[in-house]
Design a protein around this motif. Structure first.
Motif, PDB file in Angstrom:
ATOM      1  N   UNK A  22     -27.401 -43.701 -62.820  1.00 59.61           N
ATOM      2  CA  UNK A  22     -28.348 -43.875 -61.722  1.00 59.61           C
ATOM      3  C   UNK A  22     -29.704 -43.340 -62.145  1.00 59.61           C
ATOM      4  N   UNK A  23     -30.718 -43.722 -61.401  1.00 59.82           N
ATOM      5  CA  UNK A  23     -32.081 -43.284 -61.701  1.00 59.82           C
ATOM      6  C   UNK A  23     -32.260 -41.843 -61.213  1.00 59.82           C
ATOM      7  N   UNK A  24     -32.819 -40.970 -62.082  1.00 63.08           N
ATOM      8  CA  UNK A  24     -33.069 -39.568 -61.714  1.00 63.08           C
ATOM      9  C   UNK A  24     -34.528 -39.318 -61.394  1.00 63.08           C
ATOM     10  N   UNK A  25     -35.401 -40.265 -61.707  1.00 65.15           N
ATOM     11  CA  UNK A  25     -36.831 -40.203 -61.358  1.00 65.15           C
ATOM     12  C   UNK A  25     -37.583 -38.942 -61.753  1.00 65.15           C
ATOM     13  N   UNK A  26     -37.937 -38.665 -63.005  1.00 63.82           N
ATOM     14  CA  UNK A  26     -37.631 -39.506 -64.167  1.00 63.82           C
ATOM     15  C   UNK A  26     -36.277 -39.157 -64.777  1.00 63.82           C
ATOM     16  N   UNK A  27     -35.838 -39.999 -65.702  1.00 60.57           N
ATOM     17  CA  UNK A  27     -34.615 -39.737 -66.417  1.00 60.57           C
ATOM     18  C   UNK A  27     -33.432 -40.504 -65.842  1.00 60.57           C
ATOM     19  N   UNK A  28     -32.252 -40.094 -66.300  1.00 64.16           N
ATOM     20  CA  UNK A  28     -31.015 -40.778 -65.930  1.00 64.16           C
ATOM     21  C   UNK A  28     -30.022 -39.730 -65.431  1.00 64.16           C
ATOM     22  N   UNK A  29     -29.247 -40.110 -64.429  1.00 61.51           N
ATOM     23  CA  UNK A  29     -28.173 -39.255 -63.944  1.00 61.51           C
ATOM     24  C   UNK A  29     -26.850 -39.986 -64.150  1.00 61.51           C
ATOM     25  N   UNK A  30     -25.996 -39.401 -64.989  1.00 61.98           N
ATOM     26  CA  UNK A  30     -24.656 -39.941 -65.206  1.00 61.98           C
ATOM     27  C   UNK A  30     -23.715 -39.322 -64.193  1.00 61.98           C
ATOM     28  N   UNK A  31     -22.969 -40.174 -63.471  1.00 63.15           N
ATOM     29  CA  UNK A  31     -22.067 -39.706 -62.428  1.00 63.15           C
ATOM     30  C   UNK A  31     -20.632 -40.104 -62.768  1.00 63.15           C
ATOM     31  N   UNK A  32     -19.766 -39.105 -62.864  1.00 63.18           N
ATOM     32  CA  UNK A  32     -18.341 -39.328 -63.132  1.00 63.18           C
ATOM     33  C   UNK A  32     -17.563 -38.871 -61.913  1.00 63.18           C
ATOM     34  N   UNK A  33     -16.820 -39.775 -61.321  1.00 59.07           N
ATOM     35  CA  UNK A  33     -16.003 -39.464 -60.152  1.00 59.07           C
ATOM     36  C   UNK A  33     -14.536 -39.477 -60.548  1.00 59.07           C
ATOM     37  N   UNK A  34     -13.850 -38.361 -60.305  1.00 59.08           N
ATOM     38  CA  UNK A  34     -12.445 -38.215 -60.654  1.00 59.08           C
ATOM     39  C   UNK A  34     -11.642 -37.848 -59.404  1.00 59.08           C
ATOM     40  N   UNK A  35     -10.420 -38.335 -59.285  1.00 57.67           N
ATOM     41  CA  UNK A  35      -9.593 -37.927 -58.126  1.00 57.67           C
ATOM     42  C   UNK A  35      -9.195 -36.464 -58.231  1.00 57.67           C
ATOM     43  N   UNK A  36      -9.279 -35.774 -57.124  1.00 59.93           N
ATOM     44  CA  UNK A  36      -8.923 -34.349 -57.109  1.00 59.93           C
ATOM     45  C   UNK A  36      -7.420 -34.183 -57.241  1.00 59.93           C
ATOM     46  N   UNK A  37      -7.008 -33.086 -57.869  1.00 63.04           N
ATOM     47  CA  UNK A  37      -5.579 -32.785 -58.031  1.00 63.04           C
ATOM     48  C   UNK A  37      -5.030 -32.280 -56.703  1.00 63.04           C
TER      49      UNK A  37
END
Length: 461
Positions: free
Chosen positions: A443-458
């Protein structure tokens, strides 16, 4: 021929031949059963009609006896052969024309059976008639009996004609049906033969070709569509493998060429040439290239295992917040500061080593392209666990945010082969996230990039 020989002959037949053979045998068995039922029904009907006619004549004669109007000879008609009136002592008291007036047509034992209502079939020779004779009786007062004999010759001839007709007609009918079925089955299997010829023409060098799809919406049409989809998937996999091998060879060639050049310089020159660097510098450069080569090999091996489904499945509860804090010390001397925000434990089910590499790859990528800082955060948005890695670098255009997850993908303005990246980091991140049942997006971080990792919770314990 034994069963094994029959089995071999059966397997030598084509599908068309097997279908025709099975169909012909089934039709022949059905016709034979139907013919047998027809003949039996006809025999029963003719026999019943014959008996009814004879019984009717016997009752008519008995009526004449009761009325005292019985003439001699006894008049007969309607196909009746002979009529006799026998007294209780077995003597003939009256007879039709041509019938024996001295000897009754039945012996004492049969005469008793007929008097009780039985209907007998006897040899007609004793009455001077060719073939079998049907005899019925009608009891009279005083122990007398009216005996009526009817020849079964006409009935036998009718049944014989029907049997002969069926024996001739049924094989002809089975042959005609087999011929028609041969053409119909051949017409039905023609699309299958077309598919076979099309598949025979597809080779390793012409795999882009597709099988012909017949018109309609039947099973053969759906089979052709499914096979073409399979060929498309195989071709896509083949293209990816070719590209993967080409890219891997290209990536491996660069550090190997660098190492070869430096080693050649070290071998040819006892002392380093001006500007060639000192011996420690040479060893340092070789060690850097070796590390780069080792990292590339490990990345290639991980992706190959992911393609084969050989990566170990998530098997334990892991605190990804703790993993992120552990990695913070790795970037103490990085070109830009790395800030980790993970105040609370966040548990997922996974493999510690794989999750550690997932976060590290995102952080390495962010450090490589950040301008002033990188921020790593682990939080709980309410649905699972969210890991974000944000940099303030040049960013990635929206059109390229999906493409960068491809293997050996680099963007011209932000990805260079000489900056240490192999183009596999984000591809590995996606594979590891998928292994843990999660997703990764940019995603856009304005400026830069934001990487988002979504994992299911245990699950909580």
């Amino acid at each position: 021929m034994n069963a094994r020989g029959l089995t071999r002959r059966w397997h030598r037949l084509t599908l068309r031949g097997r279908l025709i053979l099975i169909g012909s045998v089934g039709v022949a068995a059905g016709l034979a059963l139907g013919g047998l039922i027809l003949v039996r029904t006809l025999e029963f009907t003719l026999q019943r009609n014959l008996d009814e006619g004879a019984v009717g004549t016997a009752r008519d004669v008995a009526g004449l006896v009761h009325a005292g109007r019985l003439s001699d000879p006894i008049p007969v008609g309607g196909g009746v052969s002979f009529v006799q009136v026998v007294d209780g002592r077995g003597r003939v008291t009256a007879a039709s024309a041509g019938a024996d007036r001295l000897v009754p047509m039945l012996g004492p034992g049969n005469l008793t059976s007929v008097r009780s209502g039985a209907r007998l079939t006897v040899d007609g020779e004793q009455l001077g008639i060719t073939g079998a004779v049907r005899v019925v009786g009608e009891p009279l007062p005083g122990g007398r009996t009216v005996l009526v004999a009817v020849s079964e010759r006409g009935t036998a001839e009718s049944i014989g004609v029907v049997k002969g007709t069926l024996l001739v007609a049924f094989p002809i009918l089975v042959g005609l049906l087999a011929a028609v079925a041969w053409r119909v089955v051949g017409w039905t299997l023609a699309p299958v033969e077309t598919l076979r010829r099309g598949a025979a023409e597809i080779t390793g060098t012409s795999s882009a070709r597709r099988l012909p799809v017949p018109a309609g919406n039947d099973e053969v049409h759906r089979l052709a569509v499914t096979l073409n989809d399979m060929l498309e998937r195989l071709e896509s996999t083949r293209r990816r493998q070719r590209a993967f091998v080409a890219d891997a060879a290209h990536e491996l060639r660069s550090p190997l060429a660098s190492m070869r050049t430096q080693l050649e310089v070290a071998v040819r020159l006892d002392t380093p040439a001006p500007g060639a660097g000192s011996q420690p510098e040479l060893l340092t450069d070789l060690l850097t290239d070796l590390n780069r080569l080792a990292d590339l090999t490990n990345d290639l091996l991980l992706l190959a295992r992911a393609d084969e489904g050989a990566l170990p499945p998530p098997a334990e509860r892991v605190d990804v917040a703790a993993l992120a804090k552990e990695l913070a010390g790795r970037y103490a001397g990085a070109r830009v500061p790395v800030q980790v925000e993970a105040p609370e434990a966040r548990w997922v089910r996974g493999t510690p080593g794989a999750l550690r590499q997932l976060i590290a790859n995102l952080a390495d990528n962010a450090v490589r392209h950040a301008t002033t800082q990188v921020r790593v955060a682990v939080e709980d948005p309410g649905e699972g666990v969210l890991i974000t890695v944000t940099d303030d670098g040049p960013g990635i255009a929206p059109a390229d945010r999906e493409r960068v997850f491809g293997r050996f993908t680099r963007l011209d303005d932000a990805r260079a082969r000489d900056d240490g990246g192999s183009g596999l980091g984000l591809a590995i991140v996606r594979e590891l996230a998928r292994l843990h049942g999660g997703t990764v997006t940019l995603a856009d971080a304005g400026p830069g990039v934001r990487a988002e990792v979504r994992l299911p919770a245990a699950d909580r314990v």
